[in-house]
Design a protein around this motif. Sequence first.
Motif, PDB file in Angstrom:
ATOM      1  N   GLU A   1       0.827  -1.198   0.000  1.00 21.54           N
ATOM      2  CA  GLU A   1       0.000   0.000   0.000  1.00 21.54           C
ATOM      3  C   GLU A   1       0.866   1.255   0.000  1.00 21.54           C
ATOM      4  O   GLU A   1       1.930   1.281   0.597  1.00 21.54           O
ATOM      5  N   LEU A   2       0.369   2.286  -0.672  1.00 23.87           N
ATOM      6  CA  LEU A   2       1.050   3.563  -0.672  1.00 23.87           C
ATOM      7  C   LEU A   2       0.838   4.240   0.680  1.00 23.87           C
ATOM      8  O   LEU A   2      -0.223   4.075   1.298  1.00 23.87           O
ATOM      9  N   PRO A   3       1.814   4.988   1.148  1.00 25.94           N
ATOM     10  CA  PRO A   3       1.611   5.698   2.417  1.00 25.94           C
ATOM     11  C   PRO A   3       0.526   6.758   2.266  1.00 25.94           C
ATOM     12  O   PRO A   3       0.351   7.337   1.191  1.00 25.94           O
ATOM     13  N   ILE A   4      -0.194   6.991   3.334  1.00 27.29           N
ATOM     14  CA  ILE A   4      -1.286   7.958   3.317  1.00 27.29           C
ATOM     15  C   ILE A   4      -0.705   9.317   3.708  1.00 27.29           C
ATOM     16  O   ILE A   4      -0.127   9.458   4.775  1.00 27.29           O
ATOM     17  N   GLU A   5      -0.860  10.306   2.828  1.00 29.64           N
ATOM     18  CA  GLU A   5      -0.338  11.631   3.105  1.00 29.64           C
ATOM     19  C   GLU A   5      -1.364  12.498   3.821  1.00 29.64           C
ATOM     20  O   GLU A   5      -2.525  12.107   3.940  1.00 29.64           O
ATOM     21  N   GLY A   6      -0.974  13.660   4.284  1.00 36.77           N
ATOM     22  CA  GLY A   6      -1.719  14.584   5.138  1.00 36.77           C
ATOM     23  C   GLY A   6      -3.211  14.695   4.951  1.00 36.77           C
ATOM     24  O   GLY A   6      -3.989  14.191   5.751  1.00 36.77           O
ATOM     25  N   GLN A   7      -3.657  15.406   3.913  1.00 39.75           N
ATOM     26  CA  GLN A   7      -5.081  15.669   3.744  1.00 39.75           C
ATOM     27  C   GLN A   7      -5.844  14.382   3.448  1.00 39.75           C
ATOM     28  O   GLN A   7      -6.969  14.202   3.919  1.00 39.75           O
TER      29      GLN A   7
END
Length: 60
Positions: free
Chosen positions: A14-20
């Motif tokens: 899975e791709l890392p989840i960024e801020g917004q």
Amino acid sequence: MGKKAKRKQKQAIELPIEGQLEAEAAYYARKVGITIQEAAQIIREAHKPKLSIVPKGKGK
């Protein structure tokens, strides 16, 4: 439960989840009752560009 465990094994990393996206995914996950990762995946799929097919020669 066995089906979900097998499905997770087949998934790609899975791709890392960024801020917004993290905040939006957390909100959506709480409202719907799914995990944050599942909500983030749904949001990513919804934001993908859609292809449109325009027939040639059917102009003015």
